[in-house]
Design a protein around this motif. Structure first.
Motif, PDB file in Angstrom:
ATOM      1  N   LYS A   1       0.826  -1.209   0.000  1.00 20.43           N
ATOM      2  CA  LYS A   1       0.000   0.000   0.000  1.00 20.43           C
ATOM      3  C   LYS A   1       0.857   1.253   0.000  1.00 20.43           C
ATOM      4  O   LYS A   1       0.386   2.335  -0.335  1.00 20.43           O
ATOM      5  CB  LYS A   1      -0.890   0.020   1.242  1.00 20.43           C
ATOM      6  N   VAL A   2       2.099   1.101   0.470  1.00 18.94           N
ATOM      7  CA  VAL A   2       3.013   2.234   0.562  1.00 18.94           C
ATOM      8  C   VAL A   2       4.364   1.792   0.012  1.00 18.94           C
ATOM      9  O   VAL A   2       4.791   0.671   0.262  1.00 18.94           O
ATOM     10  CB  VAL A   2       3.223   2.659   2.042  1.00 18.94           C
ATOM     11  N   MET A   3       5.019   2.690  -0.721  1.00 22.91           N
ATOM     12  CA  MET A   3       6.386   2.395  -1.168  1.00 22.91           C
ATOM     13  C   MET A   3       7.339   3.403  -0.520  1.00 22.91           C
ATOM     14  O   MET A   3       7.118   4.610  -0.582  1.00 22.91           O
ATOM     15  CB  MET A   3       6.481   2.511  -2.691  1.00 22.91           C
ATOM     16  N   LEU A   4       8.403   2.864   0.084  1.00 21.63           N
ATOM     17  CA  LEU A   4       9.448   3.690   0.679  1.00 21.63           C
ATOM     18  C   LEU A   4      10.688   3.602  -0.213  1.00 21.63           C
ATOM     19  O   LEU A   4      11.105   2.515  -0.588  1.00 21.63           O
ATOM     20  CB  LEU A   4       9.815   3.171   2.078  1.00 21.63           C
ATOM     21  N   PHE A   5      11.259   4.742  -0.526  1.00 22.48           N
ATOM     22  CA  PHE A   5      12.471   4.777  -1.350  1.00 22.48           C
ATOM     23  C   PHE A   5      13.566   5.487  -0.569  1.00 22.48           C
ATOM     24  O   PHE A   5      13.357   6.607  -0.101  1.00 22.48           O
ATOM     25  CB  PHE A   5      12.221   5.566  -2.645  1.00 22.48           C
ATOM     26  N   ASP A   6      14.707   4.841  -0.424  1.00 21.41           N
ATOM     27  CA  ASP A   6      15.823   5.488   0.272  1.00 21.41           C
ATOM     28  C   ASP A   6      16.943   5.792  -0.713  1.00 21.41           C
ATOM     29  O   ASP A   6      17.743   4.930  -1.048  1.00 21.41           O
ATOM     30  CB  ASP A   6      16.336   4.601   1.417  1.00 21.41           C
ATOM     31  N   GLU A   7      16.979   7.013  -1.190  1.00 19.71           N
ATOM     32  CA  GLU A   7      17.965   7.468  -2.170  1.00 19.71           C
ATOM     33  C   GLU A   7      18.147   6.457  -3.305  1.00 19.71           C
ATOM     34  O   GLU A   7      19.254   5.981  -3.564  1.00 19.71           O
ATOM     35  CB  GLU A   7      19.313   7.765  -1.482  1.00 19.71           C
ATOM     36  N   PRO A   8      17.057   6.161  -4.016  1.00 19.87           N
ATOM     37  CA  PRO A   8      17.098   5.084  -5.013  1.00 19.87           C
ATOM     38  C   PRO A   8      17.981   5.380  -6.219  1.00 19.87           C
ATOM     39  O   PRO A   8      18.334   4.453  -6.943  1.00 19.87           O
ATOM     40  CB  PRO A   8      15.635   4.948  -5.450  1.00 19.87           C
ATOM     41  N   THR A   9      18.348   6.649  -6.421  1.00 18.09           N
ATOM     42  CA  THR A   9      19.169   6.954  -7.597  1.00 18.09           C
ATOM     43  C   THR A   9      20.594   7.362  -7.235  1.00 18.09           C
ATOM     44  O   THR A   9      21.394   7.648  -8.116  1.00 18.09           O
ATOM     45  CB  THR A   9      18.526   8.086  -8.438  1.00 18.09           C
ATOM     46  N   SER A  10      20.912   7.367  -5.935  1.00 18.46           N
ATOM     47  CA  SER A  10      22.227   7.897  -5.532  1.00 18.46           C
ATOM     48  C   SER A  10      23.395   7.018  -5.950  1.00 18.46           C
ATOM     49  O   SER A  10      24.515   7.508  -6.080  1.00 18.46           O
ATOM     50  CB  SER A  10      22.286   8.074  -4.017  1.00 18.46           C
ATOM     51  N   ALA A  11      23.151   5.722  -6.119  1.00 15.48           N
ATOM     52  CA  ALA A  11      24.258   4.831  -6.485  1.00 15.48           C
ATOM     53  C   ALA A  11      24.357   4.639  -8.002  1.00 15.48           C
ATOM     54  O   ALA A  11      25.170   3.855  -8.470  1.00 15.48           O
ATOM     55  CB  ALA A  11      24.065   3.476  -5.800  1.00 15.48           C
ATOM     56  N   LEU A  12      23.528   5.366  -8.744  1.00 12.66           N
ATOM     57  CA  LEU A  12      23.475   5.129 -10.192  1.00 12.66           C
ATOM     58  C   LEU A  12      24.380   6.085 -10.957  1.00 12.66           C
ATOM     59  O   LEU A  12      24.565   7.243 -10.562  1.00 12.66           O
ATOM     60  CB  LEU A  12      22.042   5.334 -10.692  1.00 12.66           C
ATOM     61  N   ASP A  13      24.899   5.598 -12.083  1.00  9.38           N
ATOM     62  CA  ASP A  13      25.575   6.499 -13.002  1.00  9.38           C
ATOM     63  C   ASP A  13      24.539   7.497 -13.521  1.00  9.38           C
ATOM     64  O   ASP A  13      23.364   7.155 -13.683  1.00  9.38           O
ATOM     65  CB  ASP A  13      26.172   5.720 -14.178  1.00  9.38           C
ATOM     66  N   PRO A  14      24.995   8.733 -13.787  1.00  7.13           N
ATOM     67  CA  PRO A  14      24.036   9.803 -14.132  1.00  7.13           C
ATOM     68  C   PRO A  14      23.079   9.433 -15.262  1.00  7.13           C
ATOM     69  O   PRO A  14      21.897   9.784 -15.208  1.00  7.13           O
ATOM     70  CB  PRO A  14      24.943  10.965 -14.557  1.00  7.13           C
ATOM     71  N   GLU A  15      23.557   8.692 -16.259  1.00  2.00           N
ATOM     72  CA  GLU A  15      22.684   8.422 -17.401  1.00  2.00           C
ATOM     73  C   GLU A  15      21.561   7.436 -17.060  1.00  2.00           C
ATOM     74  O   GLU A  15      20.660   7.217 -17.855  1.00  2.00           O
ATOM     75  CB  GLU A  15      23.498   7.943 -18.618  1.00  2.00           C
ATOM     76  N   MET A  16      21.636   6.836 -15.881  1.00  2.00           N
ATOM     77  CA  MET A  16      20.595   5.869 -15.498  1.00  2.00           C
ATOM     78  C   MET A  16      19.592   6.419 -14.494  1.00  2.00           C
ATOM     79  O   MET A  16      18.623   5.757 -14.146  1.00  2.00           O
ATOM     80  CB  MET A  16      21.243   4.632 -14.891  1.00  2.00           C
ATOM     81  N   VAL A  17      19.840   7.636 -14.054  1.00  2.00           N
ATOM     82  CA  VAL A  17      18.956   8.220 -13.040  1.00  2.00           C
ATOM     83  C   VAL A  17      17.548   8.397 -13.609  1.00  2.00           C
ATOM     84  O   VAL A  17      16.550   8.070 -12.971  1.00  2.00           O
ATOM     85  CB  VAL A  17      19.533   9.566 -12.542  1.00  2.00           C
ATOM     86  N   LYS A  18      17.480   8.860 -14.853  1.00  2.00           N
ATOM     87  CA  LYS A  18      16.180   9.219 -15.414  1.00  2.00           C
ATOM     88  C   LYS A  18      15.248   8.009 -15.532  1.00  2.00           C
ATOM     89  O   LYS A  18      14.064   8.100 -15.228  1.00  2.00           O
ATOM     90  CB  LYS A  18      16.372   9.875 -16.781  1.00  2.00           C
TER      91      LYS A  18
END
Ligand code: ADP
Ligand code: MG
Length: 246
Positions: free
Chosen positions: A162-179
């Motif tokens: 019912k709820v999704m928690l995200f903890d810095e889900p894009t911080s470990a990604l290379d910039p081109e994969m953030v989007k």
């Protein structure tokens, strides 16, 4: 219609030994709300969201998720809350020895008693949803970071939270994969998912969040809709923080 928020946090405080990591956190999240939490490193953001699915325990105060009290250690309540709350971590946390499909079917089969056929059908539905159904037979190490994070999102969705928690889900990604990961999160938000996202992606916060929360030193110092949050930050620490990241 119940007006009870899906997450209710009242005066929650927590200590690691003598160090107080959270101080008097009050936060209510209604079904369908999208909340972004930001703040300097070490301000207690991860600890707060880990308390919501009881990966950590608060020392004082209450946390109630969908009517289930999480204060104390009742195993039954912890299991019940974990069924309602999906979590996505910075480091993906996929099982390396399992295929993408197996990562998605493991928990439904073993904690819910769902049949393999049904679990695989659900997994494929969500792998299509995050646009990587063609990767189902691969192992995590064969995928890019962005693809792995999308698997982690699909895996969480397979438990029908019912709820999704995200903890810095894009911080470990290379910039081109953030989007690609942000686009997946935006589409979840558009479907009405209740979301709490720790992120410093302020573009995401501006376009998706109903409310943005700023934490520093274990406290919520400011919370507001994105427009006033970014245009009229009142707390000096928030102004300094925005000056650094924007
Ligand atoms: P954030 O996610 O905002 O960077 P965290 O919630 O990870 O902050 O951490 C807040 C503070 O609590 C930091 O000072 C961190 O070092 C400390 N901390 C986090 N986890 C633990 C732990 N398990 N034991 C002791 N201190 C911890
Ligand atoms: Mg953190």
């Amino acid at each position: 219609m119940s007006t009870e928020p899906i997450i209710r946090i009242e005066k929650a405080s927590k200590w690691f030994g003598a160090f107080q990591v959270l101080t008097d956190i009050d936060l209510q999240v209604k079904a369908g709300e999208r909340i972004v939490i930001c703040g300097p490193s070490g301000s207690g953001k991860s600890t707060l969201i880990r308390c919501i699915n009881h990966l950590e325990t608060v020392g004082r105060g209450r946390i109630v998720v969908d009517g289930i009290e999480l204060t104390g250690h009742q195993r039954r309540n912890i299991d019940a809350v974990r069924r309602e709350v999906g979590m996505v971590f910075q480091q993906f946390n996929l099982f390396p020895h399992l295929t993408v499909l197996q990562n998605c079917t493991l928990a439904p089969m073993h904690t819910r008693g769902v049949s393999r056929a049904e679990a695989e059908e659900t997994a494929m539905k969500y792998l299509r949803r995050v646009r990587i159904p063609d990767q189902a037979a691969k192992y995590p190490s064969q995928l890019s970071g962005g693809q792995q994070q999308r698997v982690a999102i699909a895996r969480a969705l397979c438990m029908n939270p019912k709820v999704m928690l995200f903890d810095e889900p894009t911080s470990a990604l290379d910039p081109e994969m953030v989007k690609e990961v942000l686009d997946t999160m935006i589409s979840l938000a558009e479907d009405g998912m209740t979301m709490l996202c720790v992120t410093h992606e302020m573009g995401f916060a501006r376009s998706v969040a109903d409310r943005v929360i700023f934490m520093a030193d274990g406290r919520i110092l400011e919370q507001a809709p994105p427009q006033p949050f970014f245009s009229n930050p009142t707390h000096p620490q928030l102004r300094a923080f925005l000056g650094q990241i924007l």
